[in-house]
Design a protein around this motif. Sequence first.
Motif, PDB file in Angstrom:
ATOM      1  N   GLY A  43      42.649  36.996  -3.148  1.00 35.35           N
ATOM      2  CA  GLY A  43      41.261  37.098  -2.733  1.00 35.35           C
ATOM      3  C   GLY A  43      40.927  38.450  -2.146  1.00 35.35           C
ATOM      4  O   GLY A  43      39.761  38.825  -2.062  1.00 35.35           O
ATOM      5  N   TRP A  44      41.964  39.204  -1.762  1.00 37.81           N
ATOM      6  CA  TRP A  44      41.699  40.536  -1.211  1.00 37.81           C
ATOM      7  C   TRP A  44      41.011  41.411  -2.251  1.00 37.81           C
ATOM      8  O   TRP A  44      39.943  41.971  -1.990  1.00 37.81           O
ATOM      9  CB  TRP A  44      43.013  41.184  -0.772  1.00 37.81           C
ATOM     10  N   GLY A  45      41.579  41.520  -3.429  1.00 35.36           N
ATOM     11  CA  GLY A  45      40.980  42.333  -4.488  1.00 35.36           C
ATOM     12  C   GLY A  45      39.665  41.792  -5.004  1.00 35.36           C
ATOM     13  O   GLY A  45      38.673  42.526  -5.087  1.00 35.36           O
ATOM     14  N   PRO A  46      39.603  40.477  -5.371  1.00 39.43           N
ATOM     15  CA  PRO A  46      38.353  39.925  -5.891  1.00 39.43           C
ATOM     16  C   PRO A  46      37.171  40.044  -4.946  1.00 39.43           C
ATOM     17  O   PRO A  46      36.024  40.062  -5.385  1.00 39.43           O
ATOM     18  CB  PRO A  46      38.711  38.446  -6.128  1.00 39.43           C
ATOM     19  N   ILE A  47      37.420  40.114  -3.619  1.00 42.53           N
ATOM     20  CA  ILE A  47      36.313  40.255  -2.666  1.00 42.53           C
ATOM     21  C   ILE A  47      36.067  41.727  -2.335  1.00 42.53           C
ATOM     22  O   ILE A  47      34.936  42.215  -2.411  1.00 42.53           O
ATOM     23  CB  ILE A  47      36.591  39.457  -1.374  1.00 42.53           C
ATOM     24  N   ALA A  48      37.134  42.463  -1.965  1.00 50.37           N
ATOM     25  CA  ALA A  48      36.956  43.846  -1.529  1.00 50.37           C
ATOM     26  C   ALA A  48      36.531  44.775  -2.666  1.00 50.37           C
ATOM     27  O   ALA A  48      35.667  45.637  -2.483  1.00 50.37           O
ATOM     28  CB  ALA A  48      38.260  44.354  -0.902  1.00 50.37           C
ATOM     29  N   THR A  49      37.098  44.583  -3.853  1.00 56.62           N
ATOM     30  CA  THR A  49      36.789  45.487  -4.980  1.00 56.62           C
ATOM     31  C   THR A  49      35.319  45.455  -5.382  1.00 56.62           C
ATOM     32  O   THR A  49      34.673  46.508  -5.459  1.00 56.62           O
ATOM     33  CB  THR A  49      37.696  45.178  -6.190  1.00 56.62           C
ATOM     34  N   LEU A  74      38.032  41.052   7.394  1.00 56.40           N
ATOM     35  CA  LEU A  74      38.349  39.724   7.928  1.00 56.40           C
ATOM     36  C   LEU A  74      38.189  38.641   6.865  1.00 56.40           C
ATOM     37  O   LEU A  74      39.062  37.796   6.678  1.00 56.40           O
ATOM     38  CB  LEU A  74      37.454  39.417   9.133  1.00 56.40           C
ATOM     39  N   VAL A  75      37.052  38.670   6.162  1.00 60.30           N
ATOM     40  CA  VAL A  75      36.772  37.641   5.147  1.00 60.30           C
ATOM     41  C   VAL A  75      37.731  37.755   3.970  1.00 60.30           C
ATOM     42  O   VAL A  75      38.306  36.764   3.513  1.00 60.30           O
ATOM     43  CB  VAL A  75      35.306  37.757   4.660  1.00 60.30           C
ATOM     44  N   ALA A  76      37.918  38.976   3.465  1.00 66.78           N
ATOM     45  CA  ALA A  76      38.792  39.173   2.304  1.00 66.78           C
ATOM     46  C   ALA A  76      40.238  38.837   2.644  1.00 66.78           C
ATOM     47  O   ALA A  76      40.949  38.208   1.851  1.00 66.78           O
ATOM     48  CB  ALA A  76      38.683  40.611   1.801  1.00 66.78           C
ATOM     49  N   GLY A  77      40.703  39.246   3.831  1.00 64.62           N
ATOM     50  CA  GLY A  77      42.069  38.946   4.243  1.00 64.62           C
ATOM     51  C   GLY A  77      42.294  37.461   4.428  1.00 64.62           C
ATOM     52  O   GLY A  77      43.318  36.908   4.003  1.00 64.62           O
ATOM     53  N   PHE A  78      41.323  36.788   5.046  1.00 60.17           N
ATOM     54  CA  PHE A  78      41.420  35.345   5.262  1.00 60.17           C
ATOM     55  C   PHE A  78      41.435  34.600   3.929  1.00 60.17           C
ATOM     56  O   PHE A  78      42.239  33.694   3.709  1.00 60.17           O
ATOM     57  CB  PHE A  78      40.229  34.875   6.102  1.00 60.17           C
ATOM     58  N   ILE A 100      42.426  48.196   6.794  1.00 62.44           N
ATOM     59  CA  ILE A 100      43.749  47.656   7.087  1.00 62.44           C
ATOM     60  C   ILE A 100      43.768  46.706   8.289  1.00 62.44           C
ATOM     61  O   ILE A 100      44.298  45.589   8.201  1.00 62.44           O
ATOM     62  CB  ILE A 100      44.754  48.812   7.309  1.00 62.44           C
ATOM     63  N   ILE A 101      43.194  47.125   9.424  1.00 66.49           N
ATOM     64  CA  ILE A 101      43.298  46.304  10.646  1.00 66.49           C
ATOM     65  C   ILE A 101      42.547  44.979  10.520  1.00 66.49           C
ATOM     66  O   ILE A 101      43.143  43.910  10.728  1.00 66.49           O
ATOM     67  CB  ILE A 101      42.820  47.097  11.880  1.00 66.49           C
ATOM     68  N   PRO A 102      41.241  44.983  10.179  1.00 67.93           N
ATOM     69  CA  PRO A 102      40.565  43.686  10.049  1.00 67.93           C
ATOM     70  C   PRO A 102      41.142  42.828   8.926  1.00 67.93           C
ATOM     71  O   PRO A 102      41.209  41.602   9.036  1.00 67.93           O
ATOM     72  CB  PRO A 102      39.111  44.058   9.772  1.00 67.93           C
TER      73      PRO A 102
END
Length: 302
Positions: A155-161, A143-147, A77-79
């Motif tokens: 991009g949050w899901g496609p990167i973090a998942t 950081l990367v996924a949020g950015f 959550i924070i990053p």
Amino acid sequence: MKKLIVLAMVGFLAQLIDGALGMAYGVSSTTFLLAFGIAPAVASATIHLSEVATTAASGIAHFKFGNVDKTILYRLIIPGSVGAFAGACFLSNLPGEIVKPYISAFLLLLGFYVVFRFLFTFKNGEVKEAKPISIKQSIPLGLVAGFADATGGGGWGPIATPVLLAKKGMTARKVVGTVDTSEFAIAVSATLGFLISLGWETVNFLWVGALVIGGVIAAPIAAWLVRKVPAQLMGILVGGFIILINARTMLNTWIINGSYAALIYGTILLGWAVAIFIGLRKMKSEKMNAKERRTLIKAKLG
């Protein structure tokens, strides 16, 4: 009015996919808004504002169905929020279209790995959980996924998942539920960044409302599906979707001839269908073997 009804349908379908597979709400919705000629920053702001409501509904549903790993949730959550806020503030100055295909190439490889893992090395009924990702791992991922999420409209899901699915021992259900739930904080942070940079007047609240209505209706349905669909099948579905989404990004950037793109899409879809078929056959076989083992054990005990 017709446009609002279509937007509500887009919100429903996008959230159904996102809640079940852990990605694609932003990608699907942003694509639609850009087709209307909306500026990327405004489209992304509209999507993230609607996601504040849809991800809240989705998160509550995933918590209710036990799809969330709280340790990983808190570490992301924070990053993720910091990355999303920064991405929203600097969207207009970021050459996102230049970087995007290279990120997609990396995710495409992860997608193939995810399909391979759940098709050949995963056993249904696997109960061994992986150790949560460390803080050193979660900070750059968040950081990367949020950015990327704020700058690309998704991009949050496609990167973090796919990154979390690539970690051995992680179940697809917990990954999808955790990523989807954590996206609430990312949506809030990105929205704050956009509102500070662009102002309230740039957002069409009727469009936001239509997307929210469709998304909120779909959220509990998607969370229920994640609970019911077998983990192996869910992993194959997610992996195939990762491949398809990122192949689209790369083809739109580098492939000019439409006939080649159609051939590549056809190959991906055929391969995905074959993987699903093999996975279903394997699950059926394992189920029959487990039944036979139980029968033998009962016979010996009797």
